[in-house]
Scaffold this active site. Structure first.
Site, mmCIF file in Angstrom:
data_model
loop_
_atom_site.group_PDB
_atom_site.id
_atom_site.type_symbol
_atom_site.label_atom_id
_atom_site.label_comp_id
_atom_site.label_asym_id
_atom_site.label_seq_id
_atom_site.Cartn_x
_atom_site.Cartn_y
_atom_site.Cartn_z
ATOM 1 N N LYS A 55 -26.376 -26.584 35.524
ATOM 2 C CA LYS A 55 -27.035 -27.200 34.476
ATOM 3 C C LYS A 55 -26.314 -28.453 34.038
ATOM 4 C CE LYS A 55 -28.113 -24.865 30.691
ATOM 5 N NZ LYS A 55 -28.157 -23.987 29.565
ATOM 6 N N LYS A 115 -17.322 -16.048 25.356
ATOM 7 C CA LYS A 115 -16.620 -17.076 24.603
ATOM 8 C C LYS A 115 -15.350 -16.332 25.078
ATOM 9 C CE LYS A 115 -19.642 -20.022 22.219
ATOM 10 N NZ LYS A 115 -19.777 -20.821 21.118
ATOM 11 N N LYS A 163 -21.719 -31.347 29.453
ATOM 12 C CA LYS A 163 -20.909 -32.294 28.872
ATOM 13 C C LYS A 163 -19.527 -32.163 29.673
ATOM 14 C CE LYS A 163 -19.529 -29.472 25.194
ATOM 15 N NZ LYS A 163 -19.688 -28.951 23.741
#
Length: 343
Positions: free
Chosen positions: A194, A111, A197
């Site tokens: 994948k 991240k 969003k």
């Protein structure tokens, strides 16, 4: 009854992958466990969130839980920031966990990316807050995916070290609940990616807020190929799809996997039923199944989101019940640590 803690971040539209990978399983766990379902808004702010969007998305995730079948009367649904024990216990765990343990956490590295010096401290100690989420309720089990196994292992390490440091058998060592091979839901426009969003095309995913007509339209428009569905020849001895076959027809097998997951059937059984059939026929059957499941959820989510007071009442009641569990546990933790409680 054994207790489960599960949490999800309010950071964007929930889609079919979130439903099949987590929320549907949580609905089923209600039969056998005392469940605590948390919208982890404190985890969300480890990276910048627009305040108004954070509030809106907290309600949206709550609506998804309720629309999918989570019973907020029997179980607890709340947002993390409304229960002080999460942050209070996380600070104590900051002083129990070792830097070497956190340095091994792969999710921080992923991240934070290359510019780790500019990542928030919260992102670095995020696993300690996750441990506090679980142990503030003395949860015995945690549903986990592959990306969360390491954090649960850390929670167990923290619980074990706390118990050893203070000579008390206080915190349980929470066990993982793993649901076998997770359904890997891919984009409806590109079977090699994948479902996400963040994809620019809304037609790449089925959102949990989509109504029946939108679900049907997206499946009709989903990318396929002109070849009929294959049969047992693409299966390996263990029933999984041969990787070479998957690579050759990713969009086709993505729709097969979605149908198998929604119908709770093995992929091999689905292929046995539809082998040699044209995709137009298969899409029609998949559309009916998806609309029956997801269209109903999307419709209920829209109803709930139009009544935010109803959602807020669920969260307020859940927070009150969650505080009732954590307050005596935290009082005992403070006594064990040696804090002087004068109230």
């Amino acid at each position: 009854m054994q207790r489960i803690f599960s949490g999800v971040q309010p950071t964007g539209n929930l889609h079919l992958g979130n439903y099949l990978g987590a929320i549907r399983n949580w609905v089923r766990l209600q039969r056998d466990y005392d469940c605590i379902f948390c919208i982890v808004d404190q985890h969300a702010i480890t990276q910048w969130q627009e305040p108004a969007e954070l509030r809106s998305q907290t309600r949206e995730v709550t609506a998804a839980f309720l629309a999918a079948g989570i019973d907020a009367r029997r179980h607890i649904v709340f947002n993390q920031s409304q229960v002080p024990a999460h942050a209070q216990l996380a600070w104590i765990f900051n002083c129990v966990a070792r830097i070497g343990w956190l340095n091994r956490m792969t999710q921080f590295k992923e991240k934070a990316g290359k510019d780790r010096e500019n990542a928030s401290v919260g992102l670095y100690v995020y696993p300690n807050l996750m441990a506090a989420d679980i142990l503030a309720y003395k949860a015995t089990h945690v549903p986990v995916g592959e990306d969360q196994k390491q954090h649960l292992e850390l929670a167990r390490d923290i619980a074990q070290k706390f118990n050893k440091d203070f000579g008390r058998d206080f915190f349980p060592l929470p066990e993982p609940l793993i649901f076998g091979a997770a359904t890997r839901v891919m984009s409806l426009r590109d079977g090699s990616k994948k479902m996400s969003k963040s994809d620019a095309s809304d037609y790449s995913r089925i959102n949990m807020t989509d109504d029946a007509d939108t679900v049907a339209l997206k499946i009709r428009k989903a990318k396929t190929d002109p070849t009929p569905l294959p049969g047992a020849e693409v299966l390996r001895p263990d029933g999984s799809i041969d990787p070479a076959a998957m690579a050759a027809r990713p969009e086709a097998f993505n729709l097969v996997a979605i149908y198998a997951a929604l119908s709770d059937r093995p992929v091999a059984e689905v292929l046995g039923e539809f082998a040699g059939k044209e995709f137009s026929h298969f899409k029609a059957v998949l559309t009916d199944l998806a609309v029956a499941t997801l269209g109903q959820i999307g419709g209920e989510m829209k109803r709930l989101l139009a009544e935010p007071a109803e959602i807020d009442a669920v969260l307020a009641d859940g927070a009150r019940r969650a505080r009732a569990i954590t307050q005596p546990i935290m009082a005992e933790v403070e006594d064990i640590v040696g804090f002087l409680r004068v109230v």
